[in-house]
Design an enzyme around this catalytic site. Structure first.
Site, mmCIF file in Angstrom:
data_model
loop_
_atom_site.group_PDB
_atom_site.id
_atom_site.type_symbol
_atom_site.label_atom_id
_atom_site.label_comp_id
_atom_site.label_asym_id
_atom_site.label_seq_id
_atom_site.Cartn_x
_atom_site.Cartn_y
_atom_site.Cartn_z
ATOM 1 N N SER A 593 0.848 -1.191 0.000
ATOM 2 C CA SER A 593 0.000 0.000 0.000
ATOM 3 C C SER A 593 0.888 1.248 0.000
ATOM 4 O O SER A 593 1.641 1.458 -0.949
ATOM 5 C CB SER A 593 -0.962 -0.031 1.177
ATOM 6 O OG SER A 593 -1.980 0.928 1.033
ATOM 7 N N ASP A 668 -9.130 -4.621 -6.052
ATOM 8 C CA ASP A 668 -8.742 -3.627 -5.050
ATOM 9 C C ASP A 668 -9.582 -2.352 -5.184
ATOM 10 O O ASP A 668 -9.488 -1.648 -6.188
ATOM 11 C CB ASP A 668 -7.259 -3.280 -5.219
ATOM 12 C CG ASP A 668 -6.690 -2.523 -4.034
ATOM 13 O OD1 ASP A 668 -7.466 -1.860 -3.324
ATOM 14 O OD2 ASP A 668 -5.468 -2.590 -3.817
ATOM 15 N N HIS A 700 -7.773 -5.160 -1.393
ATOM 16 C CA HIS A 700 -6.506 -4.463 -1.120
ATOM 17 C C HIS A 700 -5.496 -5.347 -0.404
ATOM 18 O O HIS A 700 -4.294 -5.160 -0.547
ATOM 19 C CB HIS A 700 -6.783 -3.199 -0.312
ATOM 20 C CG HIS A 700 -5.594 -2.306 -0.177
ATOM 21 N ND1 HIS A 700 -4.831 -1.915 -1.261
ATOM 22 C CD2 HIS A 700 -5.009 -1.724 0.911
ATOM 23 C CE1 HIS A 700 -3.847 -1.134 -0.861
ATOM 24 N NE2 HIS A 700 -3.926 -1.014 0.453
#
Length: 724
Positions: A593, A668, A700
């Protein structure tokens, strides 16, 4: 307290029978090797007794703070099973364990949520006569259940609409919108930024429901391809990208008696954020934090609950960077005209005592202490307890503050992480405590005498099973020379300072994160330990921009994400390079991320350091990220074109060096796949090779058993490129 610059976990024992972690244990190890603890522990109201689940999760038991040697069963799983069969005879209920999410309603009654194949139930049980005294049922498809304080009603969502059910079984449809993009009562309003945890609030009198109404019909639809049908389908989500049209949110009151609705006059512009939503104890008014889209100007407003009109603005808060409300107001139990407000405007998140006229009565902050979590008021209502962050972000301690004098007292001792709470009269503290060298200690402390009784002292859960690597904390200084930074280094199990080892540099670096804390294992994950056992030096450090160090530390990254963060991480890299046991030619970096953004940034901006990298779910250009988070830190692309150009990685793909594996969840909805696809396309155009892997059914994060596959892929990638 003096900072510990080197704190050892354990000597690297090679005792007979011990082994290294296997790849499956990178995911399931935290459960398998959990330190001994009290499971679901709570104080029983108006008593000196604690309750918790026994080792087999079969019984709810109690233990006295004054006689910690004895243990008594309060309610067994079988007792509960029989009570359920009597009250719900048509359900095939077979409890495997006692409900771990129970809570005490009073000294004789516990409540919990039960999920069955047919419905959801909120159940209250009298532990004395072992009978169910209350039951509220909602449909299996119901979400976001919000109960009145007397449990006479429950509001919930069916799809995008609100329904209410009372304890007589009467069902009321509150909203019946059919337009795609109109949602009511959703906890995903403003994408759960600004401390938003729910989308509905009952008034203290339990007859009015306040809820968010979100209109995102004007927000661009974003397609997510679904692969679970023979012909792939498209699931559209509303995704407001930075600088583009955002959602419009209002707050509506539904009166269960009159069936009327009133919308609060939160005004223009429509693209603003409504948070810190709090009912006045009288139920006559509602307080709302109204934050502008620029996120630099907050107004705390009071609205009339009868007609929705604005009564007044109590105070305003502005900043050159951002204002980020994270908590609702908390009214004093003995004075409904005063409340506690949390803000970091003074440099650290602390408490401010206001009255309902908007007058600041007293700042209740203490030095650079950061309030992390509010607890209860004292029995007299003259104190408030909270968990505070100390020791340069490493420790968590329990504090009390006197609401009149502001005097602050630390109630727990011992460097580390304390999860502590007081009983009803404040005479005892139940404290679960760990630090880098201590797996877990559960103890009861008498607040007056200071006497401590240990209930549980966990042994090392790896002992005789797993050969644990050595872990140390290290302290460096930020790139601006102003702030100490804490890092964590994990050594290979058979570490020999005369040898050279490859490195896995693991990082995140984004806001509201902290990877290094003074708790068991120092916050290290099991994959970190696995890689150390495979012969890697594993290093992690929290840079400026991360959590628990104050406002200046967090806002240093404003309008140019990744720059101060990389400068700080370079200090960690310099530290590693100064060590003779580090093989500087075999260094790898990994992050997910924001950490994926940081990983890729290093492979571009400092492309001569790391030979291999793995970037999971990476942000590649902040203009593709959503409004609420992205614009807080970067402002709009129209307002900060230089910052967006500086931080974009797509137009710098030609600078990529080394081997980079990008991993992305195909569905995602947070960092949409367009980020990595645009970067891969740019690499193709620049003639740069890049490795790419998709997890087709994941969003995600890659979860469940598939996470084992992911960790094996990452480990193999580093082995392939760093162990040649």
């Amino acid at each position: 307290m003096k900072k510990l610059t080197l704190l050892l976990l354990l000597a690297s024992s090679m005792a007979y029978g011990q082994r290294n972690l296997n790849i499956e244990e990178t995911v399931f190890g935290p459960r398998t090797y959990a330190p001994t603890a009290l499971i679901s522990s709570n104080w029983i109201p108006n008593s000196n007794n604690i309750s918790y689940l026994d080792k087999g999760y079969q019984n709810l038991v109690q233990k006295s703070a004054t006689n910690t040697g004895s243990e008594e069963i309060i309610l067994s799983k079988n007792d509960l099973q029989n009570a359920l069969k009597t009250r719900i005879p048509n359900e095939q209920i077979n409890l495997q364990i006692f409900p771990s999410d129970y809570k005490w309603e009073d000294a004789n009654t516990i409540s919990f949520i039960l999920y069955t194949k047919q419905a959801h139930y909120h159940i209250a049980v009298n532990v004395k006569n072992k009978e169910i005294v209350h039951l509220l049922e909602t449909k299996l498809e119901a979400t976001n259940q919000e109960y009145t304080t007397d449990y006479s009603k429950v509001a919930f969502l069916i799809g995008n609409n609100i329904q209410i059910k009372d304890n007589t079984g009467q069902l009321t449809v509150v909203t019946a919108d059919t337009v795609d993009g109109i949602l009511s009562g959703s906890d995903y309003t403003h994408r759960q930024e600004f401390g938003i945890k729910k989308g509905m609030w009952w008034n203290p009198q339990n007859d009015k429901l306040l809820y968010y109404r979100k209109d995102e019909t004007m927000v661009t639809k974003y397609p997510l391809i679904q692969w679970d049908t023979r012909v792939a389908s498209v699931k559209d989500i509303r995704y407001p990208m930075a600088g583009m049209k955002s959602e419009e949110v209002t707050l509506v009151i539904y009166d269960t008696k009159t069936k009327q609705k009133i919308t609060l006059a939160t005004g223009e512009p429509k693209e603003q954020f409504l948070t810190a939503v709090t009912w006045d104890p009288s139920g006559q008014s509602i307080y709302v934090g109204v934050l502008n889209r620029e996120q630099n100007h907050l107004k705390l407003n009071q609205y009339n609950a009868q007609d929705g009109r604005l009564i007044k603005t109590l105070f305003e808060e502005t900043a050159s960077t951002w204002v980020e409300p994270q908590n609702d107001l908390l009214f004093l139990p003995n004075n409904p005209k005063q409340f506690l407000y949390q803000s970091d405007r003074g440099g650290f998140n602390q408490l401010y005592l206001y009255n309902t006229d908007g007058k600041l009565i007293k700042k209740l902050g203490y030095q650079n202490l950061i309030v992390q979590q509010l607890g209860d008021f004292s029995p007299k209502g003259d104190l408030i307890y909270y968990t505070g962050v100390t020791n340069d972000g490493l420790d968590r301690q329990l504090f009390s503050v006197d609401l009149k004098t502001g005097k602050t007292i630390q109630l727990t001792q011992g460097t580390g992480t304390h999860n502590a709470k007081l009983n009803s009269d404040g005479s005892y503290i139940l404290d679960q405590f760990s630090n880098l060298t201590t797996p877990n200690i559960v103890q009861i402390k008498a607040t007056k005498s200071g006497k401590i009784e240990k209930i549980v002292e966990s042994t090392n859960p790896f002992l005789g099973k797993i050969n644990p690597p050595k872990i140390e904390f290290i302290t460096l200084t930020s790139a601006d020379g102003a702030t100490p930074l804490t890092g964590r280094i994990i050594y290979p199990s058979d570490f020999d300072a005369n040898k050279k080892y490859p490195v896995m540099y693991y990082l995140y670096g984004g806001s509201h994160s902290q990877l290094v804390t003074n708790k068991w294992l120092g916050g290290a994950g099991y994959f970190d330990m696995y890689m150390a056992q495979q012969g890697y030096i594993v290093f992690t450090m929290d840079n400026r921009g991360t959590d628990a160090r104050g406002r200046a530390f967090a806002t240093a990254t404003h309008r140019q994400l990744g720059q101060a963060e990389m400068a700080d991480q370079m200090k960690g890299i310099e530290f590693l390079k100064s060590k003779s046991f580090v093989d500087q030619n075999k260094m790898g970096i990994f992050g997910w991320s924001f950490g994926g953004f940081m990983t890729t940034s290093f492979m571009i901006h400092h492309n001569d350091i790391f030979k291999a990298a793995v970037a999971g779910g990476p942000v590649m250009d902040w203009k593709y990220y959503e409004v609420m988070y992205g614009e807080r830190y970067m402002d709009m692309p129209q307002e900060n074109p230089e910052g967006y150009k500086l931080t974009s990685l797509i137009d710098k793909a030609d600078q990529l060096k080394g081997d980079l594996l990008i991993i992305h969840g195909a569905q995602d909805p947070v960092v949409v796949q367009q980020h990595s696809m645009e970067f891969v396309e740019a690499c193709i155009k620049a003639g740069k090779q890049v490795d790419y892997f998709l997890y087709p059914t994941h969003e995600h994060n890659v979860s469940g058993k598939d996470r084992i596959h992911m960790y094996e892929k990452i480990a193999r990638y580093f082995d392939m490129h760093l162990k040649k």
